[in-house]
Design a protein around this motif. Structure first.
Motif, PDB file in Angstrom:
ATOM      1  N   THR A 159      45.680  37.886  32.843  1.00 43.67           N
ATOM      2  CA  THR A 159      45.424  36.915  33.913  1.00 43.67           C
ATOM      3  C   THR A 159      46.728  36.388  34.496  1.00 43.67           C
ATOM      4  OG1 THR A 159      45.332  35.003  32.418  1.00 43.67           O
ATOM      5  CG2 THR A 159      43.282  36.202  32.801  1.00 43.67           C
ATOM      6  N   LYS A 160      47.818  36.477  33.731  1.00 41.10           N
ATOM      7  CA  LYS A 160      49.107  35.941  34.175  1.00 41.10           C
ATOM      8  C   LYS A 160      50.097  37.047  34.516  1.00 41.10           C
ATOM      9  CE  LYS A 160      48.593  31.819  31.265  1.00 41.10           C
ATOM     10  NZ  LYS A 160      49.145  31.050  30.122  1.00 41.10           N
ATOM     11  N   GLN A 161      50.059  38.148  33.788  1.00 37.71           N
ATOM     12  CA  GLN A 161      51.002  39.239  34.004  1.00 37.71           C
ATOM     13  C   GLN A 161      50.308  40.367  34.771  1.00 37.71           C
ATOM     14  OE1 GLN A 161      51.184  38.352  30.201  1.00 37.71           O
ATOM     15  NE2 GLN A 161      52.709  36.823  30.692  1.00 37.71           N
ATOM     16  N   ALA A 162      50.345  40.235  36.089  1.00 35.64           N
ATOM     17  CA  ALA A 162      49.548  41.126  36.943  1.00 35.64           C
ATOM     18  C   ALA A 162      50.042  42.563  36.937  1.00 35.64           C
ATOM     19  CB  ALA A 162      49.537  40.583  38.376  1.00 35.64           C
ATOM     20  N   LYS A 199      40.460  51.608  35.978  1.00 34.27           N
ATOM     21  CA  LYS A 199      41.722  50.868  35.905  1.00 34.27           C
ATOM     22  C   LYS A 199      41.423  49.383  35.730  1.00 34.27           C
ATOM     23  CE  LYS A 199      45.267  51.727  38.606  1.00 34.27           C
ATOM     24  NZ  LYS A 199      46.164  51.804  39.797  1.00 34.27           N
ATOM     25  N   LEU A 200      42.047  48.782  34.717  1.00 33.11           N
ATOM     26  CA  LEU A 200      42.006  47.339  34.515  1.00 33.11           C
ATOM     27  C   LEU A 200      43.359  46.788  34.921  1.00 33.11           C
ATOM     28  CD1 LEU A 200      40.356  47.223  30.960  1.00 33.11           C
ATOM     29  CD2 LEU A 200      39.269  47.506  33.193  1.00 33.11           C
ATOM     30  N   LYS A 201      43.360  45.868  35.866  1.00 30.60           N
ATOM     31  CA  LYS A 201      44.602  45.296  36.389  1.00 30.60           C
ATOM     32  C   LYS A 201      44.370  43.822  36.668  1.00 30.60           C
ATOM     33  CE  LYS A 201      48.085  45.855  40.047  1.00 30.60           C
ATOM     34  NZ  LYS A 201      49.233  45.953  39.124  1.00 30.60           N
ATOM     35  N   GLY A 202      45.111  42.964  35.986  1.00 31.75           N
ATOM     36  CA  GLY A 202      44.866  41.533  36.133  1.00 31.75           C
ATOM     37  C   GLY A 202      43.453  41.210  35.681  1.00 31.75           C
ATOM     38  N   VAL A 203      42.722  40.495  36.526  1.00 29.41           N
ATOM     39  CA  VAL A 203      41.330  40.164  36.199  1.00 29.41           C
ATOM     40  C   VAL A 203      40.368  41.163  36.827  1.00 29.41           C
ATOM     41  CG1 VAL A 203      41.882  37.721  35.993  1.00 29.41           C
ATOM     42  CG2 VAL A 203      41.116  38.614  38.200  1.00 29.41           C
ATOM     43  N   LYS A 218      32.834  41.163  31.968  1.00 26.72           N
ATOM     44  CA  LYS A 218      33.679  40.135  32.588  1.00 26.72           C
ATOM     45  C   LYS A 218      34.666  39.510  31.600  1.00 26.72           C
ATOM     46  CE  LYS A 218      30.240  39.005  36.152  1.00 26.72           C
ATOM     47  NZ  LYS A 218      29.272  40.041  35.752  1.00 26.72           N
ATOM     48  N   LYS A 219      35.087  40.297  30.632  1.00 21.72           N
ATOM     49  CA  LYS A 219      36.084  39.857  29.671  1.00 21.72           C
ATOM     50  C   LYS A 219      37.409  40.550  29.962  1.00 21.72           C
ATOM     51  CE  LYS A 219      33.101  37.392  27.349  1.00 21.72           C
ATOM     52  NZ  LYS A 219      33.159  35.910  27.318  1.00 21.72           N
ATOM     53  N   LEU A 220      38.477  40.048  29.341  1.00 21.63           N
ATOM     54  CA  LEU A 220      39.809  40.603  29.543  1.00 21.63           C
ATOM     55  C   LEU A 220      40.432  40.954  28.202  1.00 21.63           C
ATOM     56  CD1 LEU A 220      41.124  38.057  32.188  1.00 21.63           C
ATOM     57  CD2 LEU A 220      40.303  40.368  32.628  1.00 21.63           C
ATOM     58  N   LEU A 221      41.356  41.895  28.246  1.00 22.20           N
ATOM     59  CA  LEU A 221      42.098  42.283  27.058  1.00 22.20           C
ATOM     60  C   LEU A 221      43.481  41.633  27.080  1.00 22.20           C
ATOM     61  CD1 LEU A 221      41.186  46.071  27.029  1.00 22.20           C
ATOM     62  CD2 LEU A 221      40.341  44.347  25.423  1.00 22.20           C
ATOM     63  N   SER A 222      43.951  41.221  25.926  1.00 22.08           N
ATOM     64  CA  SER A 222      45.297  40.680  25.789  1.00 22.08           C
ATOM     65  C   SER A 222      45.987  41.396  24.638  1.00 22.08           C
ATOM     66  CB  SER A 222      45.262  39.165  25.543  1.00 22.08           C
ATOM     67  OG  SER A 222      44.566  38.865  24.345  1.00 22.08           O
ATOM     68  N   PHE A 223      47.298  41.176  24.503  1.00 24.61           N
ATOM     69  CA  PHE A 223      48.097  41.861  23.484  1.00 24.61           C
ATOM     70  C   PHE A 223      48.880  40.811  22.707  1.00 24.61           C
ATOM     71  CE2 PHE A 223      47.424  44.498  27.144  1.00 24.61           C
ATOM     72  CZ  PHE A 223      47.134  45.759  26.653  1.00 24.61           C
ATOM     73  N   ALA A 224      48.599  40.675  21.435  1.00 23.80           N
ATOM     74  CA  ALA A 224      49.323  39.734  20.591  1.00 23.80           C
ATOM     75  C   ALA A 224      50.749  40.219  20.371  1.00 23.80           C
ATOM     76  CB  ALA A 224      48.606  39.578  19.253  1.00 23.80           C
ATOM     77  N   VAL A 225      51.617  39.321  19.945  1.00 24.45           N
ATOM     78  CA  VAL A 225      52.976  39.714  19.594  1.00 24.45           C
ATOM     79  C   VAL A 225      52.926  40.645  18.385  1.00 24.45           C
ATOM     80  CG1 VAL A 225      55.223  38.869  18.833  1.00 24.45           C
ATOM     81  CG2 VAL A 225      53.882  37.549  20.483  1.00 24.45           C
ATOM     82  N   GLY A 226      53.696  41.722  18.437  1.00 23.55           N
ATOM     83  CA  GLY A 226      53.714  42.673  17.336  1.00 23.55           C
ATOM     84  C   GLY A 226      52.644  43.727  17.474  1.00 23.55           C
ATOM     85  N   ASN A 227      52.099  44.178  16.359  1.00 24.12           N
ATOM     86  CA  ASN A 227      51.164  45.299  16.353  1.00 24.12           C
ATOM     87  C   ASN A 227      49.759  44.863  16.754  1.00 24.12           C
ATOM     88  OD1 ASN A 227      50.915  48.191  15.706  1.00 24.12           O
ATOM     89  ND2 ASN A 227      49.413  47.468  14.217  1.00 24.12           N
ATOM     90  N   ASN A 228      49.090  45.681  17.586  1.00 24.23           N
ATOM     91  CA  ASN A 228      47.714  45.453  18.003  1.00 24.23           C
ATOM     92  C   ASN A 228      46.885  46.690  17.652  1.00 24.23           C
ATOM     93  OD1 ASN A 228      47.552  42.918  20.198  1.00 24.23           O
ATOM     94  ND2 ASN A 228      49.573  43.817  19.954  1.00 24.23           N
ATOM     95  N   PHE A 239      39.738  62.366  26.333  1.00 32.09           N
ATOM     96  CA  PHE A 239      40.042  61.301  27.292  1.00 32.09           C
ATOM     97  C   PHE A 239      41.513  60.926  27.151  1.00 32.09           C
ATOM     98  CE2 PHE A 239      39.030  58.968  23.419  1.00 32.09           C
ATOM     99  CZ  PHE A 239      39.997  57.975  23.392  1.00 32.09           C
ATOM    100  N   GLU A 240      41.994  60.165  28.126  1.00 31.96           N
ATOM    101  CA  GLU A 240      43.360  59.648  28.081  1.00 31.96           C
ATOM    102  C   GLU A 240      43.331  58.177  28.454  1.00 31.96           C
ATOM    103  OE1 GLU A 240      47.175  61.790  29.427  1.00 31.96           O
ATOM    104  OE2 GLU A 240      46.728  60.430  31.108  1.00 31.96           O
ATOM    105  N   LEU A 241      43.840  57.326  27.583  1.00 34.62           N
ATOM    106  CA  LEU A 241      43.947  55.888  27.845  1.00 34.62           C
ATOM    107  C   LEU A 241      45.422  55.532  27.911  1.00 34.62           C
ATOM    108  CD1 LEU A 241      41.831  53.012  26.443  1.00 34.62           C
ATOM    109  CD2 LEU A 241      44.321  52.806  26.399  1.00 34.62           C
ATOM    110  N   THR A 242      45.819  54.857  28.983  1.00 36.07           N
ATOM    111  CA  THR A 242      47.221  54.527  29.214  1.00 36.07           C
ATOM    112  C   THR A 242      47.385  53.017  29.340  1.00 36.07           C
ATOM    113  OG1 THR A 242      47.545  56.622  30.385  1.00 36.07           O
ATOM    114  CG2 THR A 242      49.240  54.919  30.667  1.00 36.07           C
ATOM    115  N   ILE A 243      48.353  52.475  28.627  1.00 34.50           N
ATOM    116  CA  ILE A 243      48.704  51.057  28.730  1.00 34.50           C
ATOM    117  C   ILE A 243      50.092  50.963  29.350  1.00 34.50           C
ATOM    118  CG2 ILE A 243      49.149  48.914  27.465  1.00 34.50           C
ATOM    119  CD1 ILE A 243      47.233  49.922  25.297  1.00 34.50           C
ATOM    120  N   SER A 244      50.197  50.220  30.460  1.00 34.95           N
ATOM    121  CA  SER A 244      51.477  50.025  31.145  1.00 34.95           C
ATOM    122  C   SER A 244      51.734  48.527  31.269  1.00 34.95           C
ATOM    123  CB  SER A 244      51.456  50.646  32.552  1.00 34.95           C
ATOM    124  OG  SER A 244      51.183  52.030  32.485  1.00 34.95           O
TER     125      SER A 244
END
Length: 250
Positions: A159-162, A199-203, A218-228, A239-244
């Motif tokens: 929601t903050k890091q678009a 593609k999931l981008k922002g909200v 209508k939910k969002l994914l976040s990434f904790a510090v360190g390993n997820n 399939f191919e899933l890409t995180i950028s």
């Protein structure tokens, strides 16, 4: 003289400061500060309900070298032309490689120290209050369970890091992506074919460029510090899933 600071324009292109005699000396970064939302209970105890990181006011110390006083005025005008368009810029302290600050340049005035030397203190506002990794980290996965490391020291919040994007390419039915570390679950109540891309981008959520937000949970994914630790369900076949994303630092 070697500059200890680099400036980049809003598109990430390096600004050639040395060509106009501008040399970076020091970047002053204040400590983080927060705006807190509090509530006072009946027993008089005050609790913190929420806190938000405030923008940070950085100061970049520069100097200019010119041939004489008239030349210093020419350099001043070139600086105004170069940096006075109001766009965001990026600044890097070369003593801390790998990350930069996304800033807005506030009002500033060169101060004449001698006939050849001017001191330039640039007032910079970092609205997010965070430094960013210079490069966007991109990782690709093709298994239904995988680990992803957030290399920063701050939560990545879409929601903050678009700039953060998650894409999925492949056949699926009721695709579900779960971050077991944070407890976040994203689900698409529909199907995809082998060549379609989600593609999931922002909200926002898209399938081949068309919004599918209303067909998700209508939910969002976040990434904790360190390993997820992630899991993917609903995919059928390869399939191919890409995180950028960039990483973020306090």
């Amino acid at each position: 003289m070697i500059s200890r600071l680099n400036l980049y324009d809003s598109k990430g292109n390096k600004i050639n400061m040395e060509s106009i005699g501008l040399f970076g000396l020091k970047l002053r970064i204040p400590s983080p500060s927060y705006t807190t939302v509090t509530e006072t209970l009946d027993n008089g105890r005050t609790i913190i309900l929420d806190k938000q990181l405030n923008p940070r006011q950085l100061v970049a110390e520069f100097m200019t070298l010119s041939n004489d006083y008239r030349d210093s005025l020419r350099l001043r005008d070139e600086l105004y032309e170069l940096l006075g368009n109001g766009d965001e810029i990026f600044i890097i302290d070369l003593n801390v490689p790998g990350k930069w600050w996304r800033v807005i340049l506030e009002e500033w005035t060169p101060e004449q120290a001698s006939r050849r030397v001017s001191k330039v203190d640039l007032s910079l506002t970092c609205m997010s209050g965070l430094a960013e990794s210079i490069n966007i980290n991109k990782k690709k996965y093709s298994s239904t369970s995988f680990d992803y490391k957030n290399g920063g020291n701050q939560l990545i919040d879409m929601t903050k890091q678009a700039e953060t994007e998650i894409t999925f390419k492949g056949s699926s039915a009721n695709l579900t992506i779960t971050n077991k570390t944070t407890g976040d679950v994203w689900r698409y109540n529909g199907n995809t074919t082998e060549l379609e891309i989600i593609k999931l981008k922002g909200v926002q959520a898209f399938k081949d460029g068309s919004s599918i937000f209303g067909q998700t949970n209508k939910k969002l994914l976040s990434f904790a510090v360190g390993n997820n630790e992630f899991s993917v369900s609903g995919a059928s076949g390869d399939f191919e899933l890409t995180i950028s994303t960039r990483f973020y630092f306090l």
